[in-house]
Design an enzyme around this catalytic site. Structure first.
Site, PDB file in Angstrom:
ATOM      1  N   TYR A  99      39.095  28.966  39.927  1.00  0.00           N
ATOM      2  CA  TYR A  99      39.801  28.032  39.041  1.00  0.00           C
ATOM      3  C   TYR A  99      40.686  27.112  39.884  1.00  0.00           C
ATOM      4  CZ  TYR A  99      37.839  30.690  35.256  1.00  0.00           C
ATOM      5  OH  TYR A  99      36.936  31.277  34.395  1.00  0.00           O
TER       6      TYR A  99
ATOM      7  N   ARG B 196      49.774  27.685  40.568  1.00  0.00           N
ATOM      8  CA  ARG B 196      49.994  28.944  41.300  1.00  0.00           C
ATOM      9  C   ARG B 196      51.145  28.753  42.304  1.00  0.00           C
ATOM     10  NH1 ARG B 196      44.133  29.604  40.390  1.00  0.00           N
ATOM     11  NH2 ARG B 196      43.696  28.089  42.021  1.00  0.00           N
TER      12      ARG B 196
ATOM     13  N   ASP C 289      42.468  41.801  33.110  1.00  0.00           N
ATOM     14  CA  ASP C 289      41.292  40.971  32.848  1.00  0.00           C
ATOM     15  C   ASP C 289      40.220  41.877  32.253  1.00  0.00           C
ATOM     16  OD1 ASP C 289      40.472  37.954  34.055  1.00  0.00           O
ATOM     17  OD2 ASP C 289      38.783  39.207  33.455  1.00  0.00           O
TER      18      ASP C 289
ATOM     19  N   ALA D  54      51.581  47.839  25.924  1.00  0.00           N
ATOM     20  CA  ALA D  54      52.730  47.783  26.838  1.00  0.00           C
ATOM     21  C   ALA D  54      54.035  47.737  26.034  1.00  0.00           C
ATOM     22  CB  ALA D  54      52.613  46.573  27.754  1.00  0.00           C
TER      23      ALA D  54
ATOM     24  N   ASP E 289      46.841  32.939  31.015  1.00  0.00           N
ATOM     25  CA  ASP E 289      45.898  31.854  31.320  1.00  0.00           C
ATOM     26  C   ASP E 289      44.532  32.181  30.712  1.00  0.00           C
ATOM     27  OD1 ASP E 289      44.679  29.623  32.399  1.00  0.00           O
ATOM     28  OD2 ASP E 289      44.426  30.501  34.401  1.00  0.00           O
TER      29      ASP E 289
ATOM     30  N   CYS F  51      43.447  25.898  28.080  1.00  0.00           N
ATOM     31  CA  CYS F  51      42.470  24.984  28.703  1.00  0.00           C
ATOM     32  C   CYS F  51      41.495  24.488  27.639  1.00  0.00           C
ATOM     33  CB  CYS F  51      41.752  25.655  29.864  1.00  0.00           C
ATOM     34  SG  CYS F  51      40.808  27.101  29.396  1.00  0.00           S
TER      35      CYS F  51
END
Ligand code: SAH
Length: 401
Positions: free
Chosen positions: A203, A210, A251, A292, A305, A345
């Site tokens: 990406y 970042r 992920d 969590a 993201d 995105c």
């Protein structure tokens, strides 16, 4: 040369140099897939040279608005040179970058990324497909590199009537199904697999974000970080480089997490890996955030993201709920004063709408926050004046009150 005649009143967008002609704007004319056509107004005036795509809702994508221009090998070489020269002026802190970003570089349907001494291209429209060999030759000649991999496996190709095609287009080892490649971004070392990875492997559009994240983590003294939708851990490396000492990468792709683990190791965080301070959760992010929260955990910084929840504006409503949900959970999980870096995105969700969704999420979580920065895609993924549709990545850096 075949001619496409537009309906009366449909010439405005081409006159403004917007490159798309929709199916419904065409009065008459046709051509083969990818063939160059002359597009005329209803009155017969020249508007553009473009590539015809018989199956696509984008019936023609314009190559040029200059009548004297010829669409030939020299034309593509000149457009490619222009795109590549621009990147040379942007001060990109990496040996991996987007060289050609489709419409924004006057080359609709073509994506070219460079990873060190490899090139990776996607041909996503009938027109780009038609000129594939010419483009491949010109790219290798201009850059002076011999290895070009093709990743024409994006789903949009089906809308153009094009089949999936991947593999070496120039150089490389025939049949090679994975590439062991390392790039340098902001001085970090990152593994990329252009054959198996997402999109063209990495990406690249998040490069500057970042860096910003690493800087904010350092500035704010964040110790514990949750990287949601981590892919191969770009933001996890950034967090550790910024001084974080505990990072969870979440992920739903096991190969992506394996890549994240390798990337942490490559950057000298082996001891944090061994001590268990870095976790890798193969999980749905929404589910992970709920668990969590139930477990009473909290984080100094969270990155969200996610993949494109809304490919078009028609999906915006359902996508809005999904964005709101994860952002609400993230606001709750953040420690007071914590940092949220949150992105969309989705082309179908504007920066304005995204802001509203995130504000709604904060309200539902019962918290407020200060927007530190508004974020966008990296400069090698430019948005041009005439093509606002190119702006897809938007984000916010928020400091929880
Ligand atoms: N931030 C990353 C890019 C993220 S891309 C970077 O800087 O490189 C989005 C990622 O979300 C992909 O890796 C994909 O595997 C993952 N993903 C998609 N849906 C998911 C879900 N529901 N839960 C967890 N991960 C998901």
């Amino acid at each position: 040369m075949k001619t496409i005649r537009l309906r009366d009143g449909k010439e405005r967008s081409l006159q403004r140099r917007h490159p798309w002609v929709f199916e419904g704007s065409v009065a008459r004319g046709g051509a083969d897939a990818g063939e160059t056509v002359r597009v005329e107004s209803h009155a017969g005036e020249f508007l553009a040279w473009g590539a015809f795509s018989p199956q696509s809702m984008f019936r023609v994508r314009a190559w040029s608005f200059v009548e004297a221009e010829r669409i030939d090998a020299a034309f593509f070489e000149s457009r490619l040179r222009r795109a590549i020269a621009l990147r040379g002026r942007l001060g990109i802190a990496s040996d991996a970058m987007r060289l050609v970003h489709g419409e924004a570089d006057g080359l609709p349907g073509l994506i070219v990324d460079r990873y060190g001494d490899l090139l990776c291209a996607q041909f996503l429209s009938a027109g780009a497909e038609r000129w594939r060999e010419v483009i491949a030759d010109a790219l290798c000649a201009i850059i002076g590199l011999g290895r070009l991999y093709e990743r024409s496996d994006a789903s949009v190709r089906a809308l153009e009537g094009l089949e999936v095609r991947t593999g070496w287009l120039r150089g490389g080892v025939a049949g090679e199904t994975s590439t062991d490649l390392v790039i340098t971004e902001h001085g970090w070392t990152l593994g990329v697999d252009i054959a198996q990875g997402h999109k063209t492997g990495y990406y690249l559009d998040q490069r500057e974000n970042r860096r910003r994240f690493a800087d904010l983590v350092r500035q704010l003294g964040c110790r514990s970080v949750l990287n949601g939708f981590s892919y191969t851990g770009g933001f996890s490396v950034a967090a550790l480089a910024g001084g974080a000492r505990q990072v969870v990468s979440v992920d739903s792709s096991a190969p992506a997490l394996a890549g994240a683990r390798d990337n942490l190791r490559r950057n000298g965080f082996e001891s944090l890996l061994n001590s268990g301070a870095c976790e890798f959760a193969d999980a749905d992010v929404n589910q992970y955030l709920r668990e969590a929260l139930a477990a009473g955990r909290s984080f100094d910084a969270i990155v969200l993201d996610p993949p494109k929840f809304a490919p078009t504006a028609a999906h915006a409503e359902r996508a809005a709920r999904a964005y709101k949900d994860i952002n609400r959970l993230a606001f709750k999980l953040l420690a007071p004063g914590g940092l949220l870096l949150t992105f969309s995105c989705s082309g179908g969700v504007s920066a304005d709408l995204f802001h509203k969704i995130v504000a709604g999420a904060a309200l539902d979580a019962g918290v407020d926050g200060a927007i530190l920065q508004r974020l966008e895609g990296a400069c090698d993924h430019p948005t041009t004046m005439v093509f606002p549709e190119g702006e897809y990545l938007k984000g916010l850096a928020i400091l929880k009150s």
